[in-house]
Design a protein around this motif. Structure first.
Motif, PDB file in Angstrom:
ATOM      1  N   TRP A   9       0.842  -1.197   0.000  1.00  0.00           N
ATOM      2  CA  TRP A   9       0.000   0.000   0.000  1.00  0.00           C
ATOM      3  C   TRP A   9       0.875   1.244   0.000  1.00  0.00           C
ATOM      4  O   TRP A   9       0.629   2.177  -0.780  1.00  0.00           O
ATOM      5  CB  TRP A   9      -0.927  -0.005   1.198  1.00  0.00           C
ATOM      6  CG  TRP A   9      -1.768   1.230   1.278  1.00  0.00           C
ATOM      7  CD1 TRP A   9      -2.949   1.464   0.635  1.00  0.00           C
ATOM      8  CD2 TRP A   9      -1.479   2.424   2.009  1.00  0.00           C
ATOM      9  NE1 TRP A   9      -3.408   2.731   0.936  1.00  0.00           N
ATOM     10  CE2 TRP A   9      -2.522   3.334   1.782  1.00  0.00           C
ATOM     11  CE3 TRP A   9      -0.425   2.798   2.847  1.00  0.00           C
ATOM     12  CZ2 TRP A   9      -2.545   4.602   2.344  1.00  0.00           C
ATOM     13  CZ3 TRP A   9      -0.449   4.061   3.416  1.00  0.00           C
ATOM     14  CH2 TRP A   9      -1.504   4.947   3.157  1.00  0.00           C
ATOM     15  N   CYS A  10       1.879   1.268   0.874  1.00  0.00           N
ATOM     16  CA  CYS A  10       2.774   2.435   0.937  1.00  0.00           C
ATOM     17  C   CYS A  10       3.490   2.652  -0.393  1.00  0.00           C
ATOM     18  O   CYS A  10       3.571   3.778  -0.886  1.00  0.00           O
ATOM     19  CB  CYS A  10       3.802   2.266   2.061  1.00  0.00           C
ATOM     20  SG  CYS A  10       3.129   2.494   3.703  1.00  0.00           S
ATOM     21  N   ALA A  11       3.997   1.579  -0.976  1.00  0.00           N
ATOM     22  CA  ALA A  11       4.714   1.697  -2.248  1.00  0.00           C
ATOM     23  C   ALA A  11       3.778   2.162  -3.365  1.00  0.00           C
ATOM     24  O   ALA A  11       4.158   3.007  -4.188  1.00  0.00           O
ATOM     25  CB  ALA A  11       5.353   0.360  -2.610  1.00  0.00           C
ATOM     26  N   THR A  12       2.564   1.642  -3.391  1.00  0.00           N
ATOM     27  CA  THR A  12       1.606   2.013  -4.435  1.00  0.00           C
ATOM     28  C   THR A  12       1.191   3.475  -4.314  1.00  0.00           C
ATOM     29  O   THR A  12       1.180   4.211  -5.317  1.00  0.00           O
ATOM     30  CB  THR A  12       0.362   1.106  -4.368  1.00  0.00           C
ATOM     31  OG1 THR A  12       0.780  -0.255  -4.511  1.00  0.00           O
ATOM     32  CG2 THR A  12      -0.633   1.455  -5.444  1.00  0.00           C
ATOM     33  N   VAL A  13       0.847   3.902  -3.117  1.00  0.00           N
ATOM     34  CA  VAL A  13       0.425   5.294  -2.922  1.00  0.00           C
ATOM     35  C   VAL A  13       1.583   6.243  -3.224  1.00  0.00           C
ATOM     36  O   VAL A  13       1.395   7.280  -3.871  1.00  0.00           O
ATOM     37  CB  VAL A  13      -0.134   5.504  -1.501  1.00  0.00           C
ATOM     38  CG1 VAL A  13      -0.390   6.961  -1.225  1.00  0.00           C
ATOM     39  CG2 VAL A  13      -1.406   4.703  -1.323  1.00  0.00           C
ATOM     40  N   CYS A  14       2.779   5.877  -2.786  1.00  0.00           N
ATOM     41  CA  CYS A  14       3.946   6.717  -3.077  1.00  0.00           C
ATOM     42  C   CYS A  14       4.174   6.824  -4.587  1.00  0.00           C
ATOM     43  O   CYS A  14       4.392   7.919  -5.117  1.00  0.00           O
ATOM     44  CB  CYS A  14       5.181   6.143  -2.389  1.00  0.00           C
ATOM     45  SG  CYS A  14       6.677   7.110  -2.647  1.00  0.00           S
ATOM     46  N   ALA A  15       4.108   5.696  -5.278  1.00  0.00           N
ATOM     47  CA  ALA A  15       4.299   5.707  -6.736  1.00  0.00           C
ATOM     48  C   ALA A  15       3.224   6.518  -7.442  1.00  0.00           C
ATOM     49  O   ALA A  15       3.516   7.247  -8.404  1.00  0.00           O
ATOM     50  CB  ALA A  15       4.313   4.276  -7.262  1.00  0.00           C
ATOM     51  N   MET A  16       1.988   6.416  -6.967  1.00  0.00           N
ATOM     52  CA  MET A  16       0.910   7.200  -7.577  1.00  0.00           C
ATOM     53  C   MET A  16       1.112   8.700  -7.369  1.00  0.00           C
ATOM     54  O   MET A  16       0.912   9.489  -8.299  1.00  0.00           O
ATOM     55  CB  MET A  16      -0.435   6.751  -7.023  1.00  0.00           C
ATOM     56  CG  MET A  16      -0.873   5.391  -7.494  1.00  0.00           C
ATOM     57  SD  MET A  16      -2.329   4.704  -6.679  1.00  0.00           S
ATOM     58  CE  MET A  16      -3.453   6.070  -6.627  1.00  0.00           C
ATOM     59  N   ILE A  17       1.518   9.096  -6.175  1.00  0.00           N
ATOM     60  CA  ILE A  17       1.752  10.526  -5.902  1.00  0.00           C
ATOM     61  C   ILE A  17       2.907  11.040  -6.746  1.00  0.00           C
ATOM     62  O   ILE A  17       2.822  12.119  -7.337  1.00  0.00           O
ATOM     63  CB  ILE A  17       1.995  10.740  -4.402  1.00  0.00           C
ATOM     64  CG1 ILE A  17       0.683  10.538  -3.641  1.00  0.00           C
ATOM     65  CG2 ILE A  17       2.540  12.143  -4.136  1.00  0.00           C
ATOM     66  CD1 ILE A  17       0.829  10.565  -2.141  1.00  0.00           C
ATOM     67  N   VAL A  18       3.981  10.262  -6.821  1.00  0.00           N
ATOM     68  CA  VAL A  18       5.130  10.681  -7.640  1.00  0.00           C
ATOM     69  C   VAL A  18       4.724  10.763  -9.107  1.00  0.00           C
ATOM     70  O   VAL A  18       5.073  11.732  -9.798  1.00  0.00           O
ATOM     71  CB  VAL A  18       6.323   9.725  -7.435  1.00  0.00           C
ATOM     72  CG1 VAL A  18       7.404   9.945  -8.480  1.00  0.00           C
ATOM     73  CG2 VAL A  18       6.897   9.888  -6.023  1.00  0.00           C
ATOM     74  N   ALA A  19       3.973   9.780  -9.604  1.00  0.00           N
ATOM     75  CA  ALA A  19       3.545   9.792 -11.012  1.00  0.00           C
ATOM     76  C   ALA A  19       2.661  10.994 -11.298  1.00  0.00           C
ATOM     77  O   ALA A  19       2.828  11.674 -12.311  1.00  0.00           O
ATOM     78  CB  ALA A  19       2.818   8.506 -11.348  1.00  0.00           C
ATOM     79  N   LEU A  20       1.723  11.285 -10.406  1.00  0.00           N
ATOM     80  CA  LEU A  20       0.861  12.451 -10.597  1.00  0.00           C
ATOM     81  C   LEU A  20       1.656  13.743 -10.565  1.00  0.00           C
ATOM     82  O   LEU A  20       1.385  14.673 -11.340  1.00  0.00           O
ATOM     83  CB  LEU A  20      -0.245  12.467  -9.546  1.00  0.00           C
ATOM     84  CG  LEU A  20      -1.353  11.447  -9.735  1.00  0.00           C
ATOM     85  CD1 LEU A  20      -2.285  11.437  -8.531  1.00  0.00           C
ATOM     86  CD2 LEU A  20      -2.129  11.720 -11.001  1.00  0.00           C
ATOM     87  N   TYR A  21       2.640  13.822  -9.676  1.00  0.00           N
ATOM     88  CA  TYR A  21       3.473  15.019  -9.610  1.00  0.00           C
ATOM     89  C   TYR A  21       4.257  15.201 -10.913  1.00  0.00           C
ATOM     90  O   TYR A  21       4.354  16.311 -11.427  1.00  0.00           O
ATOM     91  CB  TYR A  21       4.436  14.930  -8.415  1.00  0.00           C
ATOM     92  CG  TYR A  21       5.443  16.049  -8.404  1.00  0.00           C
ATOM     93  CD1 TYR A  21       5.064  17.332  -8.034  1.00  0.00           C
ATOM     94  CD2 TYR A  21       6.749  15.838  -8.794  1.00  0.00           C
ATOM     95  CE1 TYR A  21       5.971  18.373  -8.044  1.00  0.00           C
ATOM     96  CE2 TYR A  21       7.660  16.873  -8.796  1.00  0.00           C
ATOM     97  CZ  TYR A  21       7.280  18.132  -8.417  1.00  0.00           C
ATOM     98  OH  TYR A  21       8.176  19.163  -8.433  1.00  0.00           O
ATOM     99  N   LEU A  22       4.809  14.116 -11.413  1.00  0.00           N
ATOM    100  CA  LEU A  22       5.617  14.211 -12.638  1.00  0.00           C
ATOM    101  C   LEU A  22       4.763  14.496 -13.872  1.00  0.00           C
ATOM    102  O   LEU A  22       5.263  15.064 -14.848  1.00  0.00           O
ATOM    103  CB  LEU A  22       6.435  12.938 -12.827  1.00  0.00           C
ATOM    104  CG  LEU A  22       7.524  12.699 -11.787  1.00  0.00           C
ATOM    105  CD1 LEU A  22       8.178  11.353 -12.010  1.00  0.00           C
ATOM    106  CD2 LEU A  22       8.555  13.810 -11.792  1.00  0.00           C
ATOM    107  N   LEU A  23       3.499  14.111 -13.841  1.00  0.00           N
ATOM    108  CA  LEU A  23       2.609  14.381 -14.967  1.00  0.00           C
ATOM    109  C   LEU A  23       2.097  15.829 -14.988  1.00  0.00           C
ATOM    110  O   LEU A  23       1.661  16.317 -16.021  1.00  0.00           O
ATOM    111  CB  LEU A  23       1.430  13.423 -14.958  1.00  0.00           C
ATOM    112  CG  LEU A  23       1.739  11.993 -15.316  1.00  0.00           C
ATOM    113  CD1 LEU A  23       0.511  11.101 -15.117  1.00  0.00           C
ATOM    114  CD2 LEU A  23       2.239  11.890 -16.743  1.00  0.00           C
ATOM    115  N   MET A  24       2.096  16.475 -13.847  1.00  0.00           N
ATOM    116  CA  MET A  24       1.575  17.845 -13.772  1.00  0.00           C
ATOM    117  C   MET A  24       2.553  18.841 -14.316  1.00  0.00           C
ATOM    118  O   MET A  24       3.605  18.880 -14.416  1.00  0.00           O
ATOM    119  CB  MET A  24       1.225  18.222 -12.335  1.00  0.00           C
ATOM    120  CG  MET A  24       0.088  17.419 -11.806  1.00  0.00           C
ATOM    121  SD  MET A  24      -1.354  17.807 -12.774  1.00  0.00           S
ATOM    122  CE  MET A  24      -2.569  16.840 -12.033  1.00  0.00           C
TER     123      MET A  24
END
Length: 94
Positions: free
Chosen positions: A79-94
């Motif tokens: 869960w921690c790895a998935t949420v972290c990856a999602m936040i990083v991916a969203l940040y990099l896409l913005m």
């Protein structure tokens, strides 16, 4: 506040606290004006990753997940790895 009766329990709490303080100091140094020689984007991603490492430490030590079932620890870590990856991916896409 109660402390564990066993000395190794206090030692693990102290080690976790020291790790959290070191990770916080590293995050603060990355967030400084110089970004520790990195650009703004890589330092921000690293700060988010460090925050989730701190979440793992708090979960395992202070919430005592290290004593729980292996499945629960695996789910928590994933869960921690998935949420972290999602936040990083969203940040990099913005």
């Amino acid at each position: 506040m109660t402390t564990p009766a066993h000395p190794s329990g206090r030692r693990s709490l102290l080690s976790a606290w020291a790790a959290l303080m070191a990770l916080t100091a590293l995050s603060w140094s990355l967030a400084g004006s110089g970004h520790a020689g990195l650009g703004v984007e890589p330092s921000t991603v690293l700060i988010v990753v460090l925050a989730f490492v701190k979440v793992l430490v708090v979960g395992y030590v202070f919430m005592e997940l290290h004593r729980s079932l292996r499945r629960l620890r695996t789910v928590y870590t994933c869960w921690c790895a998935t949420v972290c990856a999602m936040i990083v991916a969203l940040y990099l896409l913005m």
